[in-house]
Design an enzyme around this catalytic site. Sequence first.
Site, PDB file in Angstrom:
ATOM      1  N   ARG A   1       0.882  -1.181   0.000  1.00 18.29           N
ATOM      2  CA  ARG A   1       0.000   0.000   0.000  1.00 18.29           C
ATOM      3  C   ARG A   1       0.911   1.220   0.000  1.00 18.29           C
ATOM      4  O   ARG A   1       1.642   1.451   0.978  1.00 18.29           O
ATOM      5  CB  ARG A   1      -0.922  -0.020   1.220  1.00 18.29           C
ATOM      6  CG  ARG A   1      -1.706   1.251   1.381  1.00 18.29           C
ATOM      7  CD  ARG A   1      -2.844   1.132   2.367  1.00 18.29           C
ATOM      8  NE  ARG A   1      -3.970   0.437   1.792  1.00 18.29           N
ATOM      9  CZ  ARG A   1      -5.237   0.546   2.232  1.00 18.29           C
ATOM     10  NH1 ARG A   1      -5.524   1.328   3.252  1.00 18.29           N
ATOM     11  NH2 ARG A   1      -6.207  -0.110   1.652  1.00 18.29           N
TER      12      ARG A   1
ATOM     13  N   HIS B   1      -6.911   0.744  -6.923  1.00 19.55           N
ATOM     14  CA  HIS B   1      -7.256  -0.143  -5.799  1.00 19.55           C
ATOM     15  C   HIS B   1      -7.915  -1.391  -6.400  1.00 19.55           C
ATOM     16  O   HIS B   1      -9.120  -1.624  -6.232  1.00 19.55           O
ATOM     17  CB  HIS B   1      -8.189   0.598  -4.840  1.00 19.55           C
ATOM     18  CG  HIS B   1      -8.263   0.003  -3.470  1.00 19.55           C
ATOM     19  ND1 HIS B   1      -7.512  -1.095  -3.083  1.00 19.55           N
ATOM     20  CD2 HIS B   1      -9.020   0.344  -2.377  1.00 19.55           C
ATOM     21  CE1 HIS B   1      -7.789  -1.391  -1.823  1.00 19.55           C
ATOM     22  NE2 HIS B   1      -8.699  -0.538  -1.376  1.00 19.55           N
TER      23      HIS B   1
ATOM     24  N   GLN C   1     -10.030  -3.957  -4.344  1.00 15.38           N
ATOM     25  CA  GLN C   1     -11.352  -3.419  -4.005  1.00 15.38           C
ATOM     26  C   GLN C   1     -12.308  -3.616  -5.185  1.00 15.38           C
ATOM     27  O   GLN C   1     -13.432  -4.102  -5.020  1.00 15.38           O
ATOM     28  CB  GLN C   1     -11.224  -1.920  -3.669  1.00 15.38           C
ATOM     29  CG  GLN C   1     -12.526  -1.264  -3.281  1.00 15.38           C
ATOM     30  CD  GLN C   1     -13.022  -1.727  -1.916  1.00 15.38           C
ATOM     31  OE1 GLN C   1     -12.276  -1.689  -0.945  1.00 15.38           O
ATOM     32  NE2 GLN C   1     -14.266  -2.173  -1.827  1.00 15.38           N
TER      33      GLN C   1
ATOM     34  N   ASP D   1     -17.289   7.200  -2.575  1.00 21.56           N
ATOM     35  CA  ASP D   1     -16.085   7.052  -1.740  1.00 21.56           C
ATOM     36  C   ASP D   1     -15.809   8.412  -1.095  1.00 21.56           C
ATOM     37  O   ASP D   1     -16.435   9.423  -1.465  1.00 21.56           O
ATOM     38  CB  ASP D   1     -14.908   6.578  -2.626  1.00 21.56           C
ATOM     39  CG  ASP D   1     -13.625   6.319  -1.832  1.00 21.56           C
ATOM     40  OD1 ASP D   1     -13.710   6.163  -0.593  1.00 21.56           O
ATOM     41  OD2 ASP D   1     -12.536   6.285  -2.440  1.00 21.56           O
TER      42      ASP D   1
ATOM     43  N   CYS E   1     -16.647   1.698  -0.524  1.00 23.01           N
ATOM     44  CA  CYS E   1     -15.510   0.821  -0.211  1.00 23.01           C
ATOM     45  C   CYS E   1     -15.138   0.865   1.265  1.00 23.01           C
ATOM     46  O   CYS E   1     -14.521  -0.069   1.771  1.00 23.01           O
ATOM     47  CB  CYS E   1     -14.305   1.222  -1.058  1.00 23.01           C
ATOM     48  SG  CYS E   1     -13.826   2.942  -0.812  1.00 23.01           S
TER      49      CYS E   1
ATOM     50  N   ARG F   1     -13.975  -8.787   0.415  1.00 21.22           N
ATOM     51  CA  ARG F   1     -12.545  -8.506   0.236  1.00 21.22           C
ATOM     52  C   ARG F   1     -11.734  -9.745   0.604  1.00 21.22           C
ATOM     53  O   ARG F   1     -10.766 -10.110  -0.049  1.00 21.22           O
ATOM     54  CB  ARG F   1     -12.105  -7.328   1.136  1.00 21.22           C
ATOM     55  CG  ARG F   1     -12.707  -5.976   0.800  1.00 21.22           C
ATOM     56  CD  ARG F   1     -12.176  -5.439  -0.501  1.00 21.22           C
ATOM     57  NE  ARG F   1     -10.732  -5.341  -0.552  1.00 21.22           N
ATOM     58  CZ  ARG F   1     -10.002  -4.351  -0.026  1.00 21.22           C
ATOM     59  NH1 ARG F   1     -10.591  -3.346   0.569  1.00 21.22           N
ATOM     60  NH2 ARG F   1      -8.682  -4.345  -0.128  1.00 21.22           N
TER      61      ARG F   1
HETATM   62  N1   CP Z   1     -11.551  -0.303   1.542  1.00 22.62           N
HETATM   63  C1   CP Z   1     -10.311  -0.393   2.047  1.00 22.62           C
HETATM   64  O1   CP Z   1      -9.324  -0.632   1.335  1.00 22.62           O
HETATM   65  O2   CP Z   1     -10.262  -0.198   3.380  1.00 22.62           O
HETATM   66  P1   CP Z   1      -8.923  -0.023   4.247  1.00 22.62           P
HETATM   67  O3   CP Z   1      -8.307   1.279   3.837  1.00 22.62           O
HETATM   68  O4   CP Z   1      -9.405  -0.018   5.659  1.00 22.62           O
HETATM   69  O5   CP Z   1      -8.017  -1.166   3.954  1.00 22.62           O
HETATM   70  N1  NVA Z   2      -9.932   6.712  -1.845  1.00 22.59           N
HETATM   71  C1  NVA Z   2      -9.665   6.225  -0.522  1.00 22.59           C
HETATM   72  C2  NVA Z   2      -9.922   4.760  -0.450  1.00 22.59           C
HETATM   73  C3  NVA Z   2      -9.688   4.110   0.881  1.00 22.59           C
HETATM   74  C4  NVA Z   2      -9.934   2.649   0.857  1.00 22.59           C
HETATM   75  C5  NVA Z   2      -8.229   6.546  -0.147  1.00 22.59           C
HETATM   76  O1  NVA Z   2      -7.337   6.390  -0.977  1.00 22.59           O
HETATM   77  O2  NVA Z   2      -7.991   6.985   0.979  1.00 22.59           O
END
Ligand code: CP
Ligand code: NVA
Length: 305
Positions: A102, A129, A132, A224, A264, A292
Amino acid sequence: MKKMDLLSIGNISNEEINEILDLGKKVKKDKAQYAETLKGKSIGLVFQKPSNRTRVSFEIGMVQLGGYAIYLGPSEIGMGGRESVKDVANVLSRYLDGLIARTYKHADLEDLAKHATVPVINGLSDYAHPCQALSDIFTIKEKFGTFKGITLSYIGDANNVLNSLMCASAKIGLNIKIATPKGYKPDKRAADAAKSCAAVSGARIEFSHDPKSAAKAADIIYTDVWVSMGQEKEAKKRMRDFNGFQINDNMMKLTNKNCLVMHCLPAHRGDEITDSVIDSKYSVIYDQAENRMHIQKAILLKLLA
Ligand code: CP
Ligand code: NVA
């Protein structure tokens, strides 16, 4: 055999998407059957940002497959700071069988995948992502039984989640209407890729700055956060710019009957979506979150088994 990475939806074929969806269904139905499939294998979660769903579902998913997972947060690894991405990739490839990363910059993820000799899976970057999006289309298939003739309306920020969702929708033939505020145009590379995939699958794809028109005839409303991780300094401006984009009861009146609500998570309740909508009987947010786990187990099986 060449290793397979999962960095974005654009990186994988329709056949691979369908394989992951089918495997996800099997894994969800019969957890015990897969309890030892990754015995002796280990993954590392190299995370530069916080996470609930991605971290827990990958860690526990790996354990449920008989393997081991180690979480390496920003203070442990310091990827790109304490140590170069190249060195991190090479060293961790000697210890582990796969990496879930990440990152802030998608380029760092690409760099990690370039140097790692084990599969690298995108656990969210500023661009994409994909895990997701794969679990979201899995959830949609569970709810509707098909993608054909279904319209998903995404109302909100042109961000990582949208990039992956629009590419996945376009590939599998799910119609997608996208409404983002002026000045928040979807990423050109992702939008162009989605348009060419839609031309092949026959999915309708529409872009606008009009949330009300996007909500019309929606079978699914998806939103989102307006401020993604790493954009905190822009929060004030964004809250102003997204005025009119909230998913609330009035917005839901414009959709098709029984329109599902997806997010999400994490959600900023009261900003992009109201409690009344996210807690309504049409909301499938917790099914999305659960899926997920199943889909990521399928991804791990496909890439690591
Ligand atoms: N939706 C998602 O990726 O959640 P987190 O940021 O909690 O992993
Ligand atoms: N768009 C959001 C998604 C989190 C799962 C972010 O990047 O923070």
